[in-house]
Design a protein around this motif. Structure first.
Motif, PDB file in Angstrom:
ATOM      1  N   GLU A 104      -3.723   4.261 -11.145  1.00  0.00           N
ATOM      2  CA  GLU A 104      -3.609   3.313 -12.426  1.00  0.00           C
ATOM      3  C   GLU A 104      -4.186   2.114 -12.135  1.00  0.00           C
ATOM      4  O   GLU A 104      -4.928   1.438 -13.125  1.00  0.00           O
ATOM      5  N   LEU A 105      -4.261   1.541 -10.968  1.00  0.00           N
ATOM      6  CA  LEU A 105      -5.059   0.416 -10.567  1.00  0.00           C
ATOM      7  C   LEU A 105      -6.671   0.583 -11.223  1.00  0.00           C
ATOM      8  O   LEU A 105      -7.381  -0.273 -11.606  1.00  0.00           O
ATOM      9  N   THR A 106      -7.003   1.751 -10.529  1.00  0.00           N
ATOM     10  CA  THR A 106      -8.588   2.137 -10.835  1.00  0.00           C
ATOM     11  C   THR A 106      -8.586   2.285 -12.473  1.00  0.00           C
ATOM     12  O   THR A 106      -9.880   1.583 -12.705  1.00  0.00           O
ATOM     13  N   GLU A 107      -7.934   2.773 -12.989  1.00  0.00           N
ATOM     14  CA  GLU A 107      -8.007   2.957 -14.243  1.00  0.00           C
ATOM     15  C   GLU A 107      -7.960   1.539 -15.060  1.00  0.00           C
ATOM     16  O   GLU A 107      -8.802   1.294 -16.189  1.00  0.00           O
ATOM     17  N   LEU A 108      -7.147   0.703 -14.761  1.00  0.00           N
ATOM     18  CA  LEU A 108      -7.132  -0.565 -15.343  1.00  0.00           C
ATOM     19  C   LEU A 108      -8.209  -1.669 -14.589  1.00  0.00           C
ATOM     20  O   LEU A 108      -8.638  -2.634 -15.146  1.00  0.00           O
ATOM     21  N   GLY A 109      -9.010  -1.220 -13.754  1.00  0.00           N
ATOM     22  CA  GLY A 109     -10.061  -1.829 -13.048  1.00  0.00           C
ATOM     23  C   GLY A 109      -9.616  -3.073 -12.385  1.00  0.00           C
ATOM     24  O   GLY A 109     -10.273  -4.035 -12.475  1.00  0.00           O
ATOM     25  N   ALA A 110      -8.348  -2.956 -11.849  1.00  0.00           N
ATOM     26  CA  ALA A 110      -7.630  -4.102 -11.254  1.00  0.00           C
ATOM     27  C   ALA A 110      -7.870  -4.070  -9.659  1.00  0.00           C
ATOM     28  O   ALA A 110      -7.861  -3.025  -9.255  1.00  0.00           O
ATOM     29  N   ASP A 111      -7.866  -5.320  -9.189  1.00  0.00           N
ATOM     30  CA  ASP A 111      -7.703  -5.133  -7.535  1.00  0.00           C
ATOM     31  C   ASP A 111      -6.392  -5.033  -7.136  1.00  0.00           C
ATOM     32  O   ASP A 111      -5.455  -4.829  -7.868  1.00  0.00           O
ATOM     33  N   THR A 112      -6.184  -4.910  -5.870  1.00  0.00           N
ATOM     34  CA  THR A 112      -4.878  -4.309  -5.140  1.00  0.00           C
ATOM     35  C   THR A 112      -4.004  -5.485  -5.163  1.00  0.00           C
ATOM     36  O   THR A 112      -4.514  -6.741  -4.662  1.00  0.00           O
ATOM     37  N   PRO A 113      -2.837  -5.182  -5.634  1.00  0.00           N
ATOM     38  CA  PRO A 113      -1.973  -6.528  -5.671  1.00  0.00           C
ATOM     39  C   PRO A 113      -1.500  -6.759  -3.947  1.00  0.00           C
ATOM     40  O   PRO A 113      -1.933  -6.142  -3.222  1.00  0.00           O
ATOM     41  N   THR A 114      -1.029  -7.915  -3.883  1.00  0.00           N
ATOM     42  CA  THR A 114      -0.384  -8.154  -2.550  1.00  0.00           C
ATOM     43  C   THR A 114       0.435  -7.070  -2.195  1.00  0.00           C
ATOM     44  O   THR A 114       1.396  -6.751  -2.895  1.00  0.00           O
ATOM     45  N   ILE A 115       0.527  -6.610  -1.064  1.00  0.00           N
ATOM     46  CA  ILE A 115       1.464  -5.552  -0.760  1.00  0.00           C
ATOM     47  C   ILE A 115       2.485  -6.185   0.248  1.00  0.00           C
ATOM     48  O   ILE A 115       2.169  -6.573   1.504  1.00  0.00           O
ATOM     49  N   LEU A 116       3.690  -6.107  -0.157  1.00  0.00           N
ATOM     50  CA  LEU A 116       4.806  -6.660   0.547  1.00  0.00           C
ATOM     51  C   LEU A 116       5.313  -5.759   1.579  1.00  0.00           C
ATOM     52  O   LEU A 116       5.455  -4.444   1.302  1.00  0.00           O
ATOM     53  N   THR A 117       5.905  -6.219   2.516  1.00  0.00           N
ATOM     54  CA  THR A 117       6.449  -5.383   3.566  1.00  0.00           C
ATOM     55  C   THR A 117       7.625  -4.707   3.267  1.00  0.00           C
ATOM     56  O   THR A 117       8.579  -5.135   2.914  1.00  0.00           O
ATOM     57  N   ALA A 118       7.472  -3.384   3.587  1.00  0.00           N
ATOM     58  CA  ALA A 118       8.630  -2.545   3.243  1.00  0.00           C
ATOM     59  C   ALA A 118       9.456  -2.673   4.242  1.00  0.00           C
ATOM     60  O   ALA A 118       9.265  -3.102   5.443  1.00  0.00           O
ATOM     61  N   GLY A 119      10.789  -2.330   4.192  1.00  0.00           N
ATOM     62  CA  GLY A 119      11.941  -2.724   5.051  1.00  0.00           C
ATOM     63  C   GLY A 119      13.502  -2.698   4.671  1.00  0.00           C
ATOM     64  O   GLY A 119      13.481  -2.379   3.189  1.00  0.00           O
ATOM     65  N   THR A 120      14.731  -3.013   5.126  1.00  0.00           N
ATOM     66  CA  THR A 120      15.621  -3.061   4.586  1.00  0.00           C
ATOM     67  C   THR A 120      15.962  -3.988   3.812  1.00  0.00           C
ATOM     68  O   THR A 120      17.120  -4.294   3.119  1.00  0.00           O
ATOM     69  N   GLU A 121      15.078  -5.269   4.033  1.00  0.00           N
ATOM     70  CA  GLU A 121      15.511  -6.706   3.481  1.00  0.00           C
ATOM     71  C   GLU A 121      14.191  -6.736   2.441  1.00  0.00           C
ATOM     72  O   GLU A 121      13.192  -6.699   2.855  1.00  0.00           O
ATOM     73  N   ALA A 122      14.603  -7.280   1.298  1.00  0.00           N
ATOM     74  CA  ALA A 122      13.462  -8.084   0.514  1.00  0.00           C
ATOM     75  C   ALA A 122      12.804  -9.164   1.447  1.00  0.00           C
ATOM     76  O   ALA A 122      13.528 -10.010   2.011  1.00  0.00           O
ATOM     77  N   PRO A 123      11.533  -9.424   1.371  1.00  0.00           N
ATOM     78  CA  PRO A 123      10.617 -10.254   2.405  1.00  0.00           C
ATOM     79  C   PRO A 123      10.640 -11.527   1.453  1.00  0.00           C
ATOM     80  O   PRO A 123       9.527 -11.636   0.982  1.00  0.00           O
ATOM     81  N   ILE A 124      11.335 -12.198   1.511  1.00  0.00           N
ATOM     82  CA  ILE A 124      11.573 -13.652   0.616  1.00  0.00           C
ATOM     83  C   ILE A 124      10.498 -14.516   0.836  1.00  0.00           C
ATOM     84  O   ILE A 124       9.640 -14.612  -0.122  1.00  0.00           O
ATOM     85  N   GLU A 125       9.997 -14.855   2.120  1.00  0.00           N
ATOM     86  CA  GLU A 125       8.771 -15.646   2.038  1.00  0.00           C
ATOM     87  C   GLU A 125       7.538 -15.036   1.717  1.00  0.00           C
ATOM     88  O   GLU A 125       6.868 -15.830   1.142  1.00  0.00           O
ATOM     89  N   GLU A 126       7.360 -13.828   1.654  1.00  0.00           N
ATOM     90  CA  GLU A 126       6.025 -13.060   1.070  1.00  0.00           C
ATOM     91  C   GLU A 126       6.221 -13.138  -0.184  1.00  0.00           C
ATOM     92  O   GLU A 126       5.081 -13.410  -1.130  1.00  0.00           O
ATOM     93  N   ILE A 127       7.297 -13.090  -0.986  1.00  0.00           N
ATOM     94  CA  ILE A 127       7.364 -13.066  -2.387  1.00  0.00           C
ATOM     95  C   ILE A 127       7.127 -14.488  -2.911  1.00  0.00           C
ATOM     96  O   ILE A 127       6.361 -14.565  -3.594  1.00  0.00           O
ATOM     97  N   ALA A 128       7.832 -15.500  -2.082  1.00  0.00           N
ATOM     98  CA  ALA A 128       7.669 -16.929  -2.441  1.00  0.00           C
ATOM     99  C   ALA A 128       6.208 -17.310  -2.453  1.00  0.00           C
ATOM    100  O   ALA A 128       5.788 -18.170  -3.344  1.00  0.00           O
TER     101      ALA A 128
END
Length: 342
Positions: A104-128
């Motif tokens: 879908e990113l290719t279809e939209l001609g879009a760059d890859t978004p920021t990739i947030l670290t996967a894990g058991t907790e939301a990465p608050i600092e990365e999101i901020a």
């Protein structure tokens, strides 16, 4: 937690993101901001009720972050490129990007978004660091503490009731409401429903056949209950959940249970659908003493969904994954039904 247990917990990919998972490090792309279409069909402000209260969205979000499972897919399906999405090690590539997301990113001609670290907790600092206008997490394990931390600097939409339990259609609808695109969300759902209906119409032999869906491992034999989204998906194609599935239920979960080896011969169904991470795992099961106890193995009425991406695409399906994987899914089921009829 094993890969199997992650897969069992409602959705293989989503729950894997809750666990130790593969460690993407929050890779960023310069100028990674959402790119919404110029027009939207909704009106603001919009109020969305969820498990942690009400979120009032005053104007159309411009910088959108997805968290959990399916939100990134819904955002993209509505024509918006999210600023950040979670890594999905189960089914994703080396960066945790699922194949239908990449397409879908290719279809939209879009760059890859920021990739947030996967894990058991939301990465608050990365999101901020992305400075979002909104975080969409309608199918996630977001906690009250995480919600409070995120809400201190942005709007947050959590799940309506329970974590990891939002129906996949509702994920799309909620996302459309939050982005001011309810009509577009309805169009996405109509397209998906038409795809399912077309596949069902092309396979009338599915109608009324009973199905049992399982995940075998060396340690346990897991059976999926009708409440699981992948069972609901097969029912959309015309199958019915075998009565034996609920009759043997041990009550350990709302969407799966472990079945004792001595009861395997009682898992009566026209068709057995087996999920496995790899071909080797599936082959090992099919030649095991366990498998010999199952009546479907003897008749050859066994379909397989093999590979992490294939398993993830229906566990549960999303705005993008369903159309990505449905053809292979129905082909596998059709081949098994053909064996049943011989």
């Amino acid at each position: 937690m094993t890969t199997l247990n992650r897969a069992i917990a409602g959705t293989a990919a989503a729950v894997l993101a809750l666990t130790l998972a593969a460690c993407s490090t929050g890779e960023t792309t310069p100028d990674a901001t959402s790119t919404p279409q110029e027009t939207s069909s909704g009106e603001f402000p919009v109020t969305i009720n969820h498990a942690f209260g009400d979120t009032v969205i005053d104007e159309e979000p411009q910088t959108v972050v997805a968290w959990g499972w399916g939100a990134a897919d819904a955002i993209l399906a509505l024509g918006v490129v999210p600023a950040a999405i979670p890594a999905q090690p189960y089914g994703g590539d080396e960066n945790g990007i699922l194949p239908w997301i990449a397409d879908e990113l290719t279809e939209l001609g879009a760059d890859t978004p920021t990739i947030l670290t996967a894990g058991t907790e939301a990465p608050i600092e990365e999101i901020a660091a992305v400075e979002p206008d909104i975080v969409l997490a309608p199918y996630s394990g977001l906690t009250q503490e995480e919600y409070d931390l995120l809400s201190a600097f942005t709007d947050v939409v959590a799940y309506p009731d329970q974590p990891w339990a939002t129906p996949w259609r509702d994920v799309i609808s909620i996302t459309g409401q939050a982005l001011g695109r309810p009509d577009e969300a309805a169009d996405v759902l109509s397209t998906i429903d038409a795809t399912i209906a077309d596949n069902a119409a092309a396979n009338p032999q599915f109608e009324g056949l009973s199905i049992a869906q399982v995940w075998p491992s060396a340690d346990a034999f897991y059976v999926y209950l009708p409440a699981d989204p992948r069972v609901e998906f097969s029912e959309d194609l015309g199958f019915v959940s075998a009565p034996s599935v609920t009759e043997l239920d041990t009550g350990e979960s709302t969407f799966y249970y472990t079945l004792s080896p001595e009861l395997l011969d009682q898992l009566d169904a026209d068709l057995l659908l087996v999920y496995a991470d790899t071909q080797d795992n599936f082959d090992a099961f099919l030649t095991s003493d366990q498998a010999k106890l199952l009546p479907q193995v003897a008749t050859g009425a066994v379909a397989d969904i093999i590979g992490t991406a294939q398993v993830a695409s229906v566990s549960p399906p999303t705005a993008l994954s369903l159309t990505w994987g449905v053809d292979e899914y129905t082909e596998k089921l059709a081949a098994a039904v053909e064996k049943l009829n011989k």
